[in-house]
Design an enzyme around this catalytic site. Structure first.
Site, PDB file in Angstrom:
ATOM      1  CG  ASN A   7      -1.694   1.159   1.223  1.00 45.90           C
ATOM      2  OD1 ASN A   7      -1.388   2.381   1.086  1.00 45.90           O
ATOM      3  ND2 ASN A   7      -3.008   0.867   1.722  1.00 45.90           N
ATOM      4  CG  ASP A   9      -2.968   4.778   0.445  1.00 41.53           C
ATOM      5  OD1 ASP A   9      -2.954   4.572  -0.577  1.00 41.53           O
ATOM      6  OD2 ASP A   9      -3.813   4.357   1.615  1.00 41.53           O
ATOM      7  CG  HIS A  10       1.870   6.232   4.712  1.00 44.38           C
ATOM      8  ND1 HIS A  10       0.609   6.673   4.658  1.00 44.38           N
ATOM      9  CD2 HIS A  10       2.245   5.780   5.764  1.00 44.38           C
ATOM     10  CE1 HIS A  10       0.052   6.329   5.877  1.00 44.38           C
ATOM     11  NE2 HIS A  10       0.993   5.877   6.713  1.00 44.38           N
ATOM     12  NE  ARG A  18       7.227  21.762   2.950  1.00 38.99           N
ATOM     13  CZ  ARG A  18       8.384  22.055   2.559  1.00 38.99           C
ATOM     14  NH1 ARG A  18       8.909  22.400   1.548  1.00 38.99           N
ATOM     15  NH2 ARG A  18       9.181  22.066   4.060  1.00 38.99           N
ATOM     16  CG  HIS A  43      -8.235   4.236   0.908  1.00 41.92           C
ATOM     17  ND1 HIS A  43      -8.251   4.069   2.231  1.00 41.92           N
ATOM     18  CD2 HIS A  43      -9.519   4.494   0.473  1.00 41.92           C
ATOM     19  CE1 HIS A  43      -9.473   4.310   2.519  1.00 41.92           C
ATOM     20  NE2 HIS A  43     -10.338   4.634   1.580  1.00 41.92           N
ATOM     21  NE  ARG A  45      -9.230   9.013   3.964  1.00 38.09           N
ATOM     22  CZ  ARG A  45      -9.558   8.461   5.053  1.00 38.09           C
ATOM     23  NH1 ARG A  45      -8.932   7.161   5.405  1.00 38.09           N
ATOM     24  NH2 ARG A  45     -10.633   8.634   5.626  1.00 38.09           N
ATOM     25  NE  ARG A  49      -7.205  11.659   5.193  1.00 39.08           N
ATOM     26  CZ  ARG A  49      -7.502  11.011   6.423  1.00 39.08           C
ATOM     27  NH1 ARG A  49      -6.853  10.119   7.048  1.00 39.08           N
ATOM     28  NH2 ARG A  49      -8.930  11.313   6.857  1.00 39.08           N
ATOM     29  CD  GLU A  70      -7.578   0.344   1.724  1.00 40.77           C
ATOM     30  OE1 GLU A  70      -6.326  -0.144   1.760  1.00 40.77           O
ATOM     31  OE2 GLU A  70      -7.854   1.112   2.506  1.00 40.77           O
ATOM     32  CB  THR A 101      -9.277   1.695   7.093  1.00 43.83           C
ATOM     33  OG1 THR A 101      -8.835   2.166   5.956  1.00 43.83           O
ATOM     34  CG2 THR A 101     -10.559   0.943   7.079  1.00 43.83           C
ATOM     35  CD  GLU A 151      -7.040  -6.313   3.342  1.00 43.26           C
ATOM     36  OE1 GLU A 151      -7.295  -5.684   2.347  1.00 43.26           O
ATOM     37  OE2 GLU A 151      -6.183  -5.476   4.194  1.00 43.26           O
ATOM     38  CG  HIS A 191      -5.504  -1.762   9.538  1.00 41.57           C
ATOM     39  ND1 HIS A 191      -5.029  -1.150  10.574  1.00 41.57           N
ATOM     40  CD2 HIS A 191      -5.825  -0.821   8.625  1.00 41.57           C
ATOM     41  CE1 HIS A 191      -5.380   0.217  10.496  1.00 41.57           C
ATOM     42  NE2 HIS A 191      -5.702   0.311   9.289  1.00 41.57           N
ATOM     43  N   GLY A 192      -2.032  -2.697   9.960  1.00 38.67           N
ATOM     44  CA  GLY A 192      -1.174  -2.746  11.290  1.00 38.67           C
ATOM     45  C   GLY A 192       0.083  -3.603  11.306  1.00 38.67           C
ATOM     46  N   GLY A 213       1.028  -1.282   4.402  1.00 38.36           N
ATOM     47  CA  GLY A 213       1.541  -0.009   3.762  1.00 38.36           C
ATOM     48  C   GLY A 213       2.299   0.657   4.783  1.00 38.36           C
TER      49      GLY A 213
HETATM   50  N1  PXP Z   1      -5.700  -3.214   4.443  1.00 44.06           N
HETATM   51  C1  PXP Z   1      -6.700  -1.846   4.428  1.00 44.06           C
HETATM   52  C2  PXP Z   1      -8.121  -2.234   4.190  1.00 44.06           C
HETATM   53  C3  PXP Z   1      -6.365  -0.782   5.066  1.00 44.06           C
HETATM   54  O1  PXP Z   1      -7.343   0.060   4.836  1.00 44.06           O
HETATM   55  C4  PXP Z   1      -4.960  -0.448   5.068  1.00 44.06           C
HETATM   56  C5  PXP Z   1      -4.470   1.115   5.398  1.00 44.06           C
HETATM   57  O2  PXP Z   1      -4.735   1.861   4.485  1.00 44.06           O
HETATM   58  C6  PXP Z   1      -3.838  -1.435   4.767  1.00 44.06           C
HETATM   59  C7  PXP Z   1      -4.499  -2.606   4.490  1.00 44.06           C
HETATM   60  C8  PXP Z   1      -2.555  -1.447   5.208  1.00 44.06           C
HETATM   61  O3  PXP Z   1      -2.424  -0.972   6.757  1.00 44.06           O
HETATM   62  P1  PXP Z   1      -0.996  -0.565   7.207  1.00 44.06           P
HETATM   63  O4  PXP Z   1      -0.680   0.828   6.599  1.00 44.06           O
HETATM   64  O5  PXP Z   1      -1.219  -0.236   8.730  1.00 44.06           O
HETATM   65  O6  PXP Z   1      -0.180  -1.404   6.845  1.00 44.06           O
END
Ligand code: PXP
Length: 244
Positions: A7, A9-10, A18, A43, A45, A49, A70, A101, A151, A191-192, A213
């Site tokens: 992922n 996104d970051h 910026r 994702h 959103r 963001r 996502e 999320t 998931e 997630h996490g 991510g």
């Molecule tokens: N899966 C889903 C559905 C998520 O919303 C996220 C966070 O965007 C992740 C996985 C990845 O989570 P993490 O950034 O904590 O690894």
């Protein structure tokens, strides 16, 4: 053997700090692919963001592996998915104030809406995964609405403060895995998850895809995206169940 979707996104989060044009998520995606990632997850959103509409279009053009979008079930976002046609969508709940999320999608409460979104995605040939807690009612609703995969939310496992709680969460995920497989669903997890906590989850047989991510992008800032991705793949391979 489970595979990894990164992922990214970051990467866009840093760019948006910026409102600049770097770092470029498309470039990051190439680095993940070169490291052997199975897929790229972003994702889109509603508040845009981090990832924006252009990122999704560019990634659709450039990502050679799986593109997993996502997204919430909000109609404007569903329409974008229909136009862009990612390989897979992962449906998530979305809350304006959240940092990331939070809970899983409530597939029981939003069953009618989910049914419609799944149909629209399938019409375009897009696979649907629902991000849910590993509870039987959520799994049953995902299967009944035609989702291809679930998931399983690993956030409660990741937040466990004691080894005992972590073990209980792994057992909960395993029970969810069993019920999902019985219902004909493909099982993903995410997630996490981090380099430190991935091992017990990677050991769970039958989970075929991880979405990770924050931990990977955090490490990538110090060692580069390709190495950070490769190191996570190595851990998933090392701890994952091996066929004999
Ligand atoms: N899966 C889903 C559905 C998520 O919303 C996220 C966070 O965007 C992740 C996985 C990845 O989570 P993490 O950034 O904590 O690894």
């Amino acid at each position: 053997m489970a595979v990894l979707n990164v992922n990214i996104d970051h990467v866009a989060t840093i760019r948006q700090a910026r409102r600049a044009d770097e770092p470029d998520p498309a470039w990051a995606a190439v680095e993940c692919e070169l490291a052997g990632a199975n897929g790229i997850t972003v994702h889109l959103r509603q508040d845009r963001r981090h990832i924006n509409d252009r990122d999704v279009r560019v990634l659709r053009e450039t990502v050679a592996c799986k593109l997993n979008l996502e997204m919430s079930m909000a109609d404007p976002i569903v329409k974008i998915a229909e136009q862009v046609v990612p390989d897979q969508v992962t449906l998530v709940p979305e809350n304006r104030a959240e940092l990331t999320t939070e809970g899983g999608l409530d597939c029981v409460r939003y069953k009618r809406r989910l049914l419609k979104v799944v149909k629209r995605m399938h019409k375009k040939g897009i696979a649907v995964s629902a991000f849910i807690t590993a509870d039987r009612d959520q799994i049953a609703a995902s299967a009944e609405t035609g989702c291809d995969a679930v998931e399983l939310h690993t956030g409660m496992y990741a937040n466990a403060r004691t080894e005992n709680t972590a073990k209980k969460q792994v057992l909960h995920l395993m029970a969810g895995r069993d019920f999902a497989l019985e219902n004909g669903l493909i099982v993903h997890a995410g997630h996490g998850l981090t380099y430190r906590n991935i091992a017990p989850v990677a050991r769970i047989e039958g989970v075929c895809e991880f979405n990770i991510g924050h931990s990977i992008v955090s490490r990538a800032i110090l060692v580069g995206m390709r190495r950070a991705t490769r190191e996570m793949i190595e851990l998933i391979d090392k701890y994952g169940p091996h066929e004999v």
